[in-house]
Design an enzyme around this catalytic site. Structure first.
Site, mmCIF file in Angstrom:
data_model
loop_
_atom_site.group_PDB
_atom_site.id
_atom_site.type_symbol
_atom_site.label_atom_id
_atom_site.label_comp_id
_atom_site.label_asym_id
_atom_site.label_seq_id
_atom_site.Cartn_x
_atom_site.Cartn_y
_atom_site.Cartn_z
ATOM 1 N N ARG A 45 0.859 -1.185 0.000
ATOM 2 C CA ARG A 45 0.000 0.000 0.000
ATOM 3 C C ARG A 45 0.892 1.231 0.000
ATOM 4 N NH1 ARG A 45 2.428 1.814 3.755
ATOM 5 N NH2 ARG A 45 0.922 3.494 3.779
ATOM 6 N N GLY A 46 0.254 2.411 -0.111
ATOM 7 C CA GLY A 46 1.023 3.642 -0.271
ATOM 8 C C GLY A 46 1.121 3.935 -1.758
ATOM 9 N N ALA A 47 0.825 5.182 -2.135
ATOM 10 C CA ALA A 47 0.656 5.512 -3.551
ATOM 11 C C ALA A 47 1.843 5.112 -4.446
ATOM 12 C CB ALA A 47 0.341 6.998 -3.698
ATOM 13 N N ARG A 88 -7.600 -0.117 -6.659
ATOM 14 C CA ARG A 88 -7.814 0.983 -5.710
ATOM 15 C C ARG A 88 -7.921 2.288 -6.502
ATOM 16 N NH1 ARG A 88 -4.233 1.135 -0.496
ATOM 17 N NH2 ARG A 88 -6.115 2.194 0.245
ATOM 18 N N GLN A 195 -1.779 2.377 9.953
ATOM 19 C CA GLN A 195 -0.501 2.480 9.223
ATOM 20 C C GLN A 195 0.557 3.222 10.056
ATOM 21 O OE1 GLN A 195 -3.508 3.093 7.887
ATOM 22 N NE2 GLN A 195 -3.572 2.627 5.711
ATOM 23 N N ASP A 236 -1.848 10.854 -1.928
ATOM 24 C CA ASP A 236 -2.294 9.841 -2.892
ATOM 25 C C ASP A 236 -2.636 10.450 -4.241
ATOM 26 O OD1 ASP A 236 -2.905 8.637 -0.072
ATOM 27 O OD2 ASP A 236 -2.722 7.000 -1.523
ATOM 28 N N ASN A 246 -5.128 12.493 0.843
ATOM 29 C CA ASN A 246 -4.226 11.606 1.598
ATOM 30 C C ASN A 246 -5.077 10.843 2.607
ATOM 31 O OD1 ASN A 246 -1.535 10.627 2.174
ATOM 32 N ND2 ASN A 246 -1.637 11.757 4.085
ATOM 33 N N LYS A 247 -4.443 10.000 3.374
ATOM 34 C CA LYS A 247 -5.127 9.138 4.327
ATOM 35 C C LYS A 247 -6.153 9.879 5.164
ATOM 36 C CE LYS A 247 -4.908 5.650 4.632
ATOM 37 N NZ LYS A 247 -5.920 4.866 3.897
HETATM 38 O O1 MRU Z 1 -4.468 3.231 2.246
HETATM 39 P P1 MRU Z 1 -2.985 3.407 2.115
HETATM 40 O O2 MRU Z 1 -2.214 2.803 3.241
HETATM 41 O O3 MRU Z 1 -2.486 2.975 0.762
HETATM 42 O O4 MRU Z 1 -2.787 4.989 2.214
HETATM 43 C C1 MRU Z 1 -1.491 5.501 2.163
HETATM 44 C C2 MRU Z 1 -1.439 6.964 2.301
HETATM 45 O O5 MRU Z 1 -2.433 7.642 2.443
HETATM 46 C C3 MRU Z 1 -0.081 7.597 2.159
HETATM 47 O O6 MRU Z 1 0.039 8.723 2.969
HETATM 48 C C4 MRU Z 1 0.118 8.018 0.693
HETATM 49 O O7 MRU Z 1 -0.157 6.944 -0.165
HETATM 50 C C5 MRU Z 1 1.489 8.493 0.442
HETATM 51 S S1 MRU Z 1 2.678 7.200 0.578
HETATM 52 C C6 MRU Z 1 4.205 7.797 0.181
#
Ligand code: MRU
Length: 353
Positions: A45-47, A88, A195, A236, A246-247
């Site tokens: 996970r993470g963009a 996603r 996270q 994201d 973002n999250k």
């Molecule tokens: O749902 P996730 O864990 O994929 O969400 C991740 C985030 O929101 C991060 O802050 C974002 O992707 C940036 S990661 C460098």
């Protein structure tokens, strides 16, 4: 170094982030459907990591293709991209990666099938290496914005685990620490998927960076007590006007930061900037399984049948963002101009071969 994901001779290998922080186990995907599943289930996970995973998933799927003509191979490519593209919706890096693999396919489609397959594998590996380099560059640009000493709050995980390595927001923190700055990280727990407490704390502890985990509702009190000198988070998707998805919970942090006069920074690669998206209202927000909210470690925490919302992301308006740190430099308001300038295609010769 943490290997979030890597291309191997046996498939694409992922550190299983659903098992952290107590178990460090890996899963190897041998098909693109398996890669789609690990993206959907948040094993990865993470963009930026999702983007690289998508590219590797496409390379894997095309490599497995039995097609004997370029036309059939392209049909398989499109079907594979479609499966990966439905995992996603919010992180634009996923769609950026699919587009880049499509462009690569078009550039080599006159070559023999074996060559095309190899070119796609190499492109995915190149994207992996470029992501690490981009994070290191973000670190170099962003470290100057970090305090010489003091608390830095982050939300979710925008670290090595969310990228091919080093991290975006945590890359900025890592670079500042490497320069000798005495930073103490406050990691928001980040309900419901945790996270912050599971992943950010895990990777910062590995690096010996002092870290305190707080539950999300403690952030305001920490700011009021003067414990937070700056905030840095990932993204994201960043709209053309600088609005940042973002999250979930990021917006709350940004509003609190404004009230306490604390700079709120966003660190993200240019691949996260979506110039086709005029503002944050146009960013699709993923809704996840209510069970992530209702259950903690398998135990039910809310009454049966109660209504639950579980948006995975929120949008922070650009007016709350002090600066956006990218690998090409720092963007400041007005973001329509600064982001457009930074995101302009790289000059000839700098382009990906
Ligand atoms: O749902 P996730 O864990 O994929 O969400 C991740 C985030 O929101 C991060 O802050 C974002 O992707 C940036 S990661 C460098």
């Amino acid at each position: 170094m943490i290997q979030t994901l890597e291309w191997t001779d046996h498939g694409v290998r992922f550190l299983d982030q659903t098992k952290l922080p107590t178990e460090e186990t890996y899963v190897t995907c041998k098909t693109h459907e398996q890669v789609a599943d690990v993206i959907r289930n948040m094993v990865v996970r993470g963009a930026p990591a999702i983007g690289v995973a998508a590219a590797m998933g496409i390379a894997l799927g095309v490599n497995n293709s039995k097609a004997e003509s370029i036309g059939d191979l392209k049909r398989d490519f499109d079907q594979i991209s479609d499966v990966i593209g439905k995992t996603r919706p919010t992180a634009v890096n996923l769609f950026w990666a699919i587009r880049r693999m499509q462009e690569k396919f078009e550039r080599v489609r006159i070559r023999p099938i074996a060559h095309i397959k190899q070119a796609l594998i190499e492109e995915a590996q190149r994207m992996h290496a470029e992501d690490i380099a981009a994070n290191q560059a973000m670190g170099r640009h962003g470290a100057a914005l970090m305090p010489a000493e003091g608390g830095v709050l982050t939300h979710c995980n925008a670290g090595a685990l969310a990228t091919a390595g080093y991290g975006t927001a945590l890359g900025v923190i890592r670079a500042a620490v490497e320069q000798g700055k005495k930073i103490h990280v406050y990691a928001d727990e980040t309900r419901p998927f945790l996270q912050g407490s599971r992943l950010t704390a895990w990777e910062l502890m590995k690096d010996g960076i002092p870290t305190t985990v707080i539950s999300d509702n403690m952030a305001g009190a920490m700011m009021r007590q003067g414990k937070i000198a700056a905030i840095v988070v990932g993204a994201d998707r960043i709209a053309a006007n600088g609005d940042v998805a973002n999250k979930i919970g990021t917006y709350t942090v940004a509003v609190l930061a404004k009230e306490h006069n604390i700079p709120f920074y966003v660190a993200a690669p240019i691949s996260t900037v979506d110039l086709a998206c005029p503002d944050g209202s146009q960013i699709p927000i993923e809704q996840r399984d209510p069970r992530e909210v209702t259950h903690i470690a398998g135990k039910q925490m809310v009454p049966e049948g109660v209504a639950v919302e579980n948006p995975a992301f929120d949008v922070t308006p650009a007016s709350y963002v002090a600066a956006i740190i990218t690998e090409r430099g720092i963007a400041r308001a007005p973001y329509e101009e600064s982001l457009r300038t930074l995101a302009a295609p790289a000059p000839e010769g700098d382009a990906h071969p």
